[in-house]
Design a protein around this motif. Structure first.
Motif, PDB file in Angstrom:
ATOM      1  N   ARG A   1       0.843  -1.202   0.000  1.00  0.00           N
ATOM      2  CA  ARG A   1       0.000   0.000   0.000  1.00  0.00           C
ATOM      3  C   ARG A   1       0.874   1.247   0.000  1.00  0.00           C
ATOM      4  O   ARG A   1       0.621   2.213  -0.734  1.00  0.00           O
ATOM      5  CB  ARG A   1      -0.894   0.024   1.244  1.00  0.00           C
ATOM      6  CG  ARG A   1      -1.964  -1.043   1.289  1.00  0.00           C
ATOM      7  CD  ARG A   1      -2.708  -0.962   2.616  1.00  0.00           C
ATOM      8  NE  ARG A   1      -3.721  -2.000   2.710  1.00  0.00           N
ATOM      9  CZ  ARG A   1      -4.479  -2.191   3.784  1.00  0.00           C
ATOM     10  NH1 ARG A   1      -4.322  -1.403   4.839  1.00  0.00           N
ATOM     11  NH2 ARG A   1      -5.378  -3.147   3.810  1.00  0.00           N
ATOM     12  N   PHE A   2       1.878   1.244   0.823  1.00  0.00           N
ATOM     13  CA  PHE A   2       2.753   2.399   0.943  1.00  0.00           C
ATOM     14  C   PHE A   2       3.481   2.662  -0.373  1.00  0.00           C
ATOM     15  O   PHE A   2       3.653   3.809  -0.797  1.00  0.00           O
ATOM     16  CB  PHE A   2       3.755   2.141   2.076  1.00  0.00           C
ATOM     17  CG  PHE A   2       4.348   3.391   2.664  1.00  0.00           C
ATOM     18  CD1 PHE A   2       3.595   4.241   3.448  1.00  0.00           C
ATOM     19  CD2 PHE A   2       5.681   3.698   2.439  1.00  0.00           C
ATOM     20  CE1 PHE A   2       4.147   5.387   3.997  1.00  0.00           C
ATOM     21  CE2 PHE A   2       6.246   4.840   2.974  1.00  0.00           C
ATOM     22  CZ  PHE A   2       5.471   5.683   3.764  1.00  0.00           C
ATOM     23  N   ARG A   3       3.915   1.603  -1.015  1.00  0.00           N
ATOM     24  CA  ARG A   3       4.611   1.741  -2.296  1.00  0.00           C
ATOM     25  C   ARG A   3       3.684   2.321  -3.351  1.00  0.00           C
ATOM     26  O   ARG A   3       4.077   3.193  -4.143  1.00  0.00           O
ATOM     27  CB  ARG A   3       5.145   0.379  -2.744  1.00  0.00           C
ATOM     28  CG  ARG A   3       5.971   0.434  -4.038  1.00  0.00           C
ATOM     29  CD  ARG A   3       6.417  -0.957  -4.455  1.00  0.00           C
ATOM     30  NE  ARG A   3       5.285  -1.779  -4.835  1.00  0.00           N
ATOM     31  CZ  ARG A   3       4.707  -1.737  -6.040  1.00  0.00           C
ATOM     32  NH1 ARG A   3       5.131  -0.886  -6.961  1.00  0.00           N
ATOM     33  NH2 ARG A   3       3.679  -2.516  -6.306  1.00  0.00           N
ATOM     34  N   ARG A   4       2.448   1.872  -3.395  1.00  0.00           N
ATOM     35  CA  ARG A   4       1.490   2.399  -4.368  1.00  0.00           C
ATOM     36  C   ARG A   4       1.195   3.870  -4.116  1.00  0.00           C
ATOM     37  O   ARG A   4       1.008   4.649  -5.052  1.00  0.00           O
ATOM     38  CB  ARG A   4       0.196   1.589  -4.314  1.00  0.00           C
ATOM     39  CG  ARG A   4       0.345   0.176  -4.864  1.00  0.00           C
ATOM     40  CD  ARG A   4      -0.983  -0.551  -4.819  1.00  0.00           C
ATOM     41  NE  ARG A   4      -0.845  -1.914  -5.319  1.00  0.00           N
ATOM     42  CZ  ARG A   4      -1.851  -2.784  -5.374  1.00  0.00           C
ATOM     43  NH1 ARG A   4      -3.061  -2.420  -4.944  1.00  0.00           N
ATOM     44  NH2 ARG A   4      -1.663  -3.997  -5.839  1.00  0.00           N
ATOM     45  N   GLU A   5       1.131   4.252  -2.841  1.00  0.00           N
ATOM     46  CA  GLU A   5       0.926   5.666  -2.539  1.00  0.00           C
ATOM     47  C   GLU A   5       2.032   6.511  -3.154  1.00  0.00           C
ATOM     48  O   GLU A   5       1.777   7.564  -3.751  1.00  0.00           O
ATOM     49  CB  GLU A   5       0.901   5.886  -1.029  1.00  0.00           C
ATOM     50  CG  GLU A   5       0.832   7.362  -0.648  1.00  0.00           C
ATOM     51  CD  GLU A   5       1.032   7.585   0.841  1.00  0.00           C
ATOM     52  OE1 GLU A   5       1.188   8.756   1.224  1.00  0.00           O
ATOM     53  OE2 GLU A   5       1.026   6.605   1.603  1.00  0.00           O
ATOM     54  N   ALA A   6       3.256   6.073  -3.001  1.00  0.00           N
ATOM     55  CA  ALA A   6       4.392   6.817  -3.550  1.00  0.00           C
ATOM     56  C   ALA A   6       4.298   6.894  -5.067  1.00  0.00           C
ATOM     57  O   ALA A   6       4.564   7.948  -5.665  1.00  0.00           O
ATOM     58  CB  ALA A   6       5.697   6.155  -3.126  1.00  0.00           C
ATOM     59  N   GLN A   7       3.914   5.807  -5.698  1.00  0.00           N
ATOM     60  CA  GLN A   7       3.804   5.799  -7.157  1.00  0.00           C
ATOM     61  C   GLN A   7       2.722   6.763  -7.631  1.00  0.00           C
ATOM     62  O   GLN A   7       2.923   7.516  -8.586  1.00  0.00           O
ATOM     63  CB  GLN A   7       3.512   4.384  -7.641  1.00  0.00           C
ATOM     64  CG  GLN A   7       4.687   3.424  -7.487  1.00  0.00           C
ATOM     65  CD  GLN A   7       4.329   2.021  -7.938  1.00  0.00           C
ATOM     66  OE1 GLN A   7       3.147   1.636  -7.961  1.00  0.00           O
ATOM     67  NE2 GLN A   7       5.336   1.241  -8.291  1.00  0.00           N
ATOM     68  N   HIS A   8       1.565   6.728  -6.977  1.00  0.00           N
ATOM     69  CA  HIS A   8       0.466   7.602  -7.387  1.00  0.00           C
ATOM     70  C   HIS A   8       0.851   9.071  -7.231  1.00  0.00           C
ATOM     71  O   HIS A   8       0.639   9.884  -8.133  1.00  0.00           O
ATOM     72  CB  HIS A   8      -0.782   7.315  -6.553  1.00  0.00           C
ATOM     73  CG  HIS A   8      -1.358   5.957  -6.798  1.00  0.00           C
ATOM     74  ND1 HIS A   8      -1.401   5.369  -8.029  1.00  0.00           N
ATOM     75  CD2 HIS A   8      -1.929   5.060  -5.933  1.00  0.00           C
ATOM     76  CE1 HIS A   8      -1.971   4.178  -7.939  1.00  0.00           C
ATOM     77  NE2 HIS A   8      -2.293   3.973  -6.677  1.00  0.00           N
ATOM     78  N   ALA A   9       1.400   9.425  -6.066  1.00  0.00           N
ATOM     79  CA  ALA A   9       1.729  10.823  -5.811  1.00  0.00           C
ATOM     80  C   ALA A   9       2.863  11.300  -6.712  1.00  0.00           C
ATOM     81  O   ALA A   9       2.858  12.452  -7.157  1.00  0.00           O
ATOM     82  CB  ALA A   9       2.109  11.000  -4.340  1.00  0.00           C
ATOM     83  N   ALA A  10       3.845  10.428  -6.992  1.00  0.00           N
ATOM     84  CA  ALA A  10       4.975  10.833  -7.822  1.00  0.00           C
ATOM     85  C   ALA A  10       4.561  11.091  -9.259  1.00  0.00           C
ATOM     86  O   ALA A  10       5.249  11.815  -9.987  1.00  0.00           O
ATOM     87  CB  ALA A  10       6.068   9.767  -7.780  1.00  0.00           C
ATOM     88  N   GLY A  11       3.455  10.514  -9.679  1.00  0.00           N
ATOM     89  CA  GLY A  11       2.994  10.699 -11.054  1.00  0.00           C
ATOM     90  C   GLY A  11       2.228  11.984 -11.278  1.00  0.00           C
ATOM     91  O   GLY A  11       1.787  12.246 -12.401  1.00  0.00           O
ATOM     92  N   LEU A  12       2.040  12.797 -10.235  1.00  0.00           N
ATOM     93  CA  LEU A  12       1.283  14.041 -10.348  1.00  0.00           C
ATOM     94  C   LEU A  12       2.222  15.236 -10.286  1.00  0.00           C
ATOM     95  O   LEU A  12       3.195  15.243  -9.522  1.00  0.00           O
ATOM     96  CB  LEU A  12       0.252  14.148  -9.217  1.00  0.00           C
ATOM     97  CG  LEU A  12      -0.794  13.022  -9.159  1.00  0.00           C
ATOM     98  CD1 LEU A  12      -1.661  13.184  -7.909  1.00  0.00           C
ATOM     99  CD2 LEU A  12      -1.647  13.025 -10.411  1.00  0.00           C
ATOM    100  N   SER A  13       1.924  16.225 -11.092  1.00  0.00           N
ATOM    101  CA  SER A  13       2.721  17.445 -11.089  1.00  0.00           C
ATOM    102  C   SER A  13       1.771  18.635 -11.194  1.00  0.00           C
ATOM    103  O   SER A  13       1.206  18.908 -12.258  1.00  0.00           O
ATOM    104  CB  SER A  13       3.716  17.449 -12.262  1.00  0.00           C
ATOM    105  OG  SER A  13       4.454  18.653 -12.297  1.00  0.00           O
ATOM    106  N   HIS A  14       1.580  19.312 -10.083  1.00  0.00           N
ATOM    107  CA  HIS A  14       0.674  20.453 -10.039  1.00  0.00           C
ATOM    108  C   HIS A  14       1.090  21.345  -8.880  1.00  0.00           C
ATOM    109  O   HIS A  14       1.485  20.844  -7.812  1.00  0.00           O
ATOM    110  CB  HIS A  14      -0.772  19.987  -9.860  1.00  0.00           C
ATOM    111  CG  HIS A  14      -1.779  21.081  -9.965  1.00  0.00           C
ATOM    112  ND1 HIS A  14      -2.124  21.886  -8.890  1.00  0.00           N
ATOM    113  CD2 HIS A  14      -2.528  21.520 -11.016  1.00  0.00           C
ATOM    114  CE1 HIS A  14      -3.047  22.761  -9.280  1.00  0.00           C
ATOM    115  NE2 HIS A  14      -3.299  22.560 -10.548  1.00  0.00           N
TER     116      HIS A  14
END
Length: 411
Positions: A57-70
């Motif tokens: 779960r923690f790894r997926r959180e990092a992946q999701h957040a890292a894919g956003l740029s705003h």
């Protein structure tokens, strides 16, 4: 390993001060020794560090957040699986300021302008995430950071999404904070972009009143989100902003404004004019007339819309049906003349013949004539058909002569 002040992670990130703690992790203000800049480090709690599913779960959180740029989303710089007995952690952008929950406790109720600034910024950040196919699923004041420079950023992106995708998600498990949980989440349906917007509406209500709309035990709060109408806002809240909050917190997800970018735009417009009505992107603003329904007392110069009602600056042109009034007057006059003529006609036997009406011509032959039936063709005067008495009848003359003769004989 227990997190303590001064602890060094991977020889690069030094923990300085714990600034937040949650159910599964804690956030520290840290120093990035490699780049010489501050950073925010989120670590998974020790009791979950050895659980493979929580680590996923923690790894997926990092992946999701890292894919956003705003600009409105706290960026993720680094991530570590926590090998060698270390707990997993991710390194994020550090926002020097405070959480929105701290600001609410100190300042709420907030001004209309401040509320609209926050709603516009959060909605804009959500729009970026939704466009990337991500749903936050845990939008709350604690996850909104207010920078000292006036910036507003969302953090903890992807947590609820990662948990929902994990095998630990079971029937009856609610993802999110009960105080800001959308009605569809309360009945076990998946969270969507509309769920994030509902939470934003609840936050706006809390900013305007100083308290969330529903309070109490978690179960009671969840049921209130599902069944209880939103309490009324103070009368001091402008109608445009009140309408936006009401729309965002609609129980039906389909009735909420969408997409998030349109909500941000509407909040920006309200910032300039708080009295403006609110709308969904596919609707006309509530305070503006629908095309074709322009108020008659409102001039719209230069409008040329074929087939639509319009009001111009010049006087209203005459009605096109110019024949209606003359025709009505002419018909009435003709009727009056006919009635007077009929009434004044001499009552004599020399009236012209009356032509039977069409309705009389198709009357059944066996029908009995009524008084209203047309009179028959007038006959010639009686004196024109009979001879006067004692004239023109030779038989009567002879008879009188004979009788007279016999009479003289008798006397």
């Amino acid at each position: 390993m227990t997190s303590t002040t001064g602890r060094l992670l991977d020889g690069r990130y030094r923990l300085v001060e714990r600034i937040a703690a949650g159910g599964q992790g804690e956030v520290w203000r840290a120093e990035d020794l490699g780049l010489g800049r501050p950073a925010a480090v989120k670590l998974l709690r020790g009791e979950y560090a050895d659980n493979a599913e929580f680590r996923e779960r923690f790894r997926r959180e990092a992946q999701h957040a890292a894919g956003l740029s705003h600009p409105g989303i706290a960026q993720v710089f680094d991530y570590s699986e926590g090998d060698g007995g270390e707990a997993p952690y991710l390194v994020m952008e550090y926002v020097a300021g405070e959480s929105l929950s701290a600001a609410i406790a100190r300042e709420a109720p907030m001004s209309v302008a401040r509320v609209l600034d926050i709603v516009a910024a959060v909605a804009s950040a959500l729009a970026s995430a939704h466009a990337a196919g991500l749903v936050h699923r845990d939008v709350k004041p604690g996850n909104v950071l207010l920078g000292g420079d006036g910036s507003i950023k969302i953090t903890d992106f992807g947590i609820a999404r990662a948990m929902d995708a994990s095998s630990l998600t079971r029937t009856g498990t609610l993802m999110g904070t009960p105080l800001y949980l959308a009605p569809e989440q309360a009945i076990g349906r998946p969270a969507t972009a509309a769920s994030d917007l509902y939470a934003l509406g609840i936050i706006a209500f809390e900013l305007l009143t100083g308290r969330p709309p529903y309070e109490g035990p978690p179960t009671a709060v969840v049921l209130a989100h599902r069944d209880t109408p939103l309490p009324p806002l103070p009368s001091s809240v402008p109608p445009g902003l009140a309408g936006l909050v009401q729309a965002l917190t609609a129980k039906d997800p389909a009735a909420r404004p969408h997409p998030a970018a349109a909500v941000a735009e509407q909040a920006t417009l309200l910032r300039a004019d708080p009295g403006t009505g609110t709308r969904r992107p596919d609707e006309t603003p509530l305070d503006q007339p629908v095309p074709g329904d322009t108020p008659l007392d409102q001039a719209v110069p230069g409008v040329r819309r074929e087939g639509l009602t319009q009001v111009l600056d010049q006087p209203v042109p005459p009605v096109r049906r110019r024949w209606a009034l003359p025709l009505a007057l002419g018909g009435g006059l003709a009727l009056l003349v006919g009635l007077v003529t009929w009434t004044a006609w001499p009552a004599s036997d020399h009236r012209p013949a009356v032509v039977p009406s069409p309705s009389a011509a198709i009357r059944h032959p066996s029908a009995t004539p009524t008084k209203a039936s047309p009179r028959p063709v007038a006959k010639r005067p009686r004196h024109a058909t009979h001879a006067p008495p004692h004239r023109g009848n030779p038989d009567k003359k002879a008879k009188r002569a004979k009788h007279g003769k016999h009479g003289k004989d008798r006397h």
